[in-house]
Design an enzyme around this catalytic site. Structure first.
Site, PDB file in Angstrom:
ATOM      1  N   ILE A 118      66.008  36.464 -55.194  1.00  0.00           N
ATOM      2  CA  ILE A 118      66.232  35.282 -56.033  1.00  0.00           C
ATOM      3  C   ILE A 118      67.134  35.613 -57.219  1.00  0.00           C
ATOM      4  O   ILE A 118      68.042  34.854 -57.562  1.00  0.00           O
ATOM      5  CB  ILE A 118      64.887  34.707 -56.515  1.00  0.00           C
ATOM      6  CG1 ILE A 118      64.103  34.118 -55.332  1.00  0.00           C
ATOM      7  CG2 ILE A 118      65.108  33.635 -57.587  1.00  0.00           C
ATOM      8  CD1 ILE A 118      62.689  33.689 -55.681  1.00  0.00           C
TER       9      ILE A 118
ATOM     10  N   LYS B 195      51.374  35.562 -63.094  1.00  0.00           N
ATOM     11  CA  LYS B 195      52.197  34.358 -63.072  1.00  0.00           C
ATOM     12  C   LYS B 195      51.563  33.240 -63.906  1.00  0.00           C
ATOM     13  O   LYS B 195      52.269  32.409 -64.485  1.00  0.00           O
ATOM     14  CB  LYS B 195      52.432  33.909 -61.633  1.00  0.00           C
ATOM     15  CG  LYS B 195      53.326  34.876 -60.859  1.00  0.00           C
ATOM     16  CD  LYS B 195      54.651  35.121 -61.561  1.00  0.00           C
ATOM     17  CE  LYS B 195      55.564  36.049 -60.797  1.00  0.00           C
ATOM     18  NZ  LYS B 195      56.885  36.242 -61.452  1.00  0.00           N
TER      19      LYS B 195
ATOM     20  N   ASP C 266      64.756  49.027 -67.491  1.00  0.00           N
ATOM     21  CA  ASP C 266      63.416  48.565 -67.140  1.00  0.00           C
ATOM     22  C   ASP C 266      62.944  47.661 -68.268  1.00  0.00           C
ATOM     23  O   ASP C 266      62.622  48.132 -69.364  1.00  0.00           O
ATOM     24  CB  ASP C 266      62.478  49.763 -66.979  1.00  0.00           C
ATOM     25  CG  ASP C 266      61.053  49.372 -66.618  1.00  0.00           C
ATOM     26  OD1 ASP C 266      60.753  48.158 -66.590  1.00  0.00           O
ATOM     27  OD2 ASP C 266      60.221  50.274 -66.386  1.00  0.00           O
TER      28      ASP C 266
ATOM     29  N   ASN D 147      63.726  36.990 -64.214  1.00  0.00           N
ATOM     30  CA  ASN D 147      63.415  37.041 -62.787  1.00  0.00           C
ATOM     31  C   ASN D 147      62.690  38.314 -62.365  1.00  0.00           C
ATOM     32  O   ASN D 147      61.967  38.311 -61.373  1.00  0.00           O
ATOM     33  CB  ASN D 147      64.713  36.909 -61.974  1.00  0.00           C
ATOM     34  CG  ASN D 147      64.499  37.241 -60.522  1.00  0.00           C
ATOM     35  OD1 ASN D 147      63.950  36.447 -59.752  1.00  0.00           O
ATOM     36  ND2 ASN D 147      64.910  38.443 -60.108  1.00  0.00           N
TER      37      ASN D 147
ATOM     38  N   TYR E 141      48.652  39.831 -59.464  1.00  0.00           N
ATOM     39  CA  TYR E 141      49.944  39.148 -59.366  1.00  0.00           C
ATOM     40  C   TYR E 141      49.748  37.669 -59.687  1.00  0.00           C
ATOM     41  O   TYR E 141      50.495  37.089 -60.485  1.00  0.00           O
ATOM     42  CB  TYR E 141      50.540  39.312 -57.968  1.00  0.00           C
ATOM     43  CG  TYR E 141      51.826  38.541 -57.789  1.00  0.00           C
ATOM     44  CD1 TYR E 141      53.029  39.051 -58.253  1.00  0.00           C
ATOM     45  CD2 TYR E 141      51.843  37.284 -57.167  1.00  0.00           C
ATOM     46  CE1 TYR E 141      54.221  38.341 -58.099  1.00  0.00           C
ATOM     47  CE2 TYR E 141      53.017  36.571 -57.006  1.00  0.00           C
ATOM     48  CZ  TYR E 141      54.202  37.110 -57.473  1.00  0.00           C
ATOM     49  OH  TYR E 141      55.369  36.393 -57.336  1.00  0.00           O
TER      50      TYR E 141
END
Length: 251
Positions: free
Chosen positions: A18, A149, A55, A81, A145
């Site tokens: 993406i 988000k 990083d 992203n 994860y």
């Protein structure tokens, strides 16, 4: 080191997937794009795109990326992203796993936003964070994860509220976008090909998304056409989370 008035955009994790689609789209739209990743510059990256090996989970590296972009002018666009996916439940997640995911997915987004905000507050700008439908509905065996988000979605709203009207901040929440990260999710299944076919059937769009589907939405969000849009999380999932588990073709 001016660039003839071109919009300056920073995209993190722009080497592939993406992120790469966003880099290519913003570059094609005329922006001067600065992108970064933890690896060396991809050999097929357009020569007009500036690469920083960094990083973003490291505060100093995030500052270095923004400083490099500022050499070209005012950074008016940031697309966060960069992210890491981990396929584990809470029970199986180690302290090292926690640090790996949260440092990139949460601290990295925070670091980059904090670096661009002082100038954006004075001169204006737009931030788009990569959330996920995993922050809205929980994918199995991806506990931290999913949680990371959720953090991104909440931070997005806070930035919009605290730093408007000069700064607009939104998030996009992709569903199944066919990248290496998505493919790794299907590997968790006992029958990956059957799981993939079932997943497609659950999409009203009857297909998985592409990186360009997400890049197109982001290009609109950072444009003047979206000038009244801020603090929102846009789901881009082909209708997956809108659909009932009951499939129309079975009735």
């Amino acid at each position: 080191m001016g660039d003839g008035g071109a919009r300056i955009a920073v995209v993190t994790g722009g080497g592939r997937g993406i992120g790469r689609a966003v880099v290519d789209r913003l570059h094609a739209d005329g922006s001067k794009v600065v992108t970064c990743g933890r690896s060396a510059r991809p050999g097929d990256l357009d020569a007009g795109v500036f690469w920083v090996q960094a990083d973003v989970a490291r505060t100093a590296d995030a500052a270095r990326v923004v400083a490099a972009a500022a050499e070209f002018g005012h950074v008016s666009v940031l697309v966060n992203n960069a992210g890491i996916q981990l396929e584990k439940t809470v029970r199986d997640t180690t302290d090292d796993d926690w640090s790996l995911v949260m440092d990139v997915n949460c601290k990295g987004v925070f670091n980059m936003c904090r670096e661009v905000l002082p100038d954006m507050i004075e001169r204006g700008g737009s931030i788009v964070n990569l959330g996920s439908i995993s922050g809205l509905v929980s994918d199995p065996s991806m506990a931290i994860y999913n949680a990371s988000k959720g953090f991104v979605h909440a931070l997005t709203r806070s930035i919009a509220v605290d730093h408007g009207p000069m700064v607009r901040c939104n998030a996009v929440c992709p569903g199944w976008i066919m990248t290496n990260m998505a493919e790794s999710g299907f590997v968790l299944s006992k029958e990956p090909s059957r799981a993939k076919a079932d997943a497609i059937a659950r999409h009203p769009a009857r297909r998985f998304g592409t990186p360009d589907d997400v890049a197109n939405a982001i290009a609109w969000l950072v444009s003047e056409q979206a000038g009244f849009v801020t603090g929102q999380c846009f789901t881009i999932d082909g209708g997956l989370t809108a659909a009932s588990p009951l499939q129309p073709g079975l009735f």
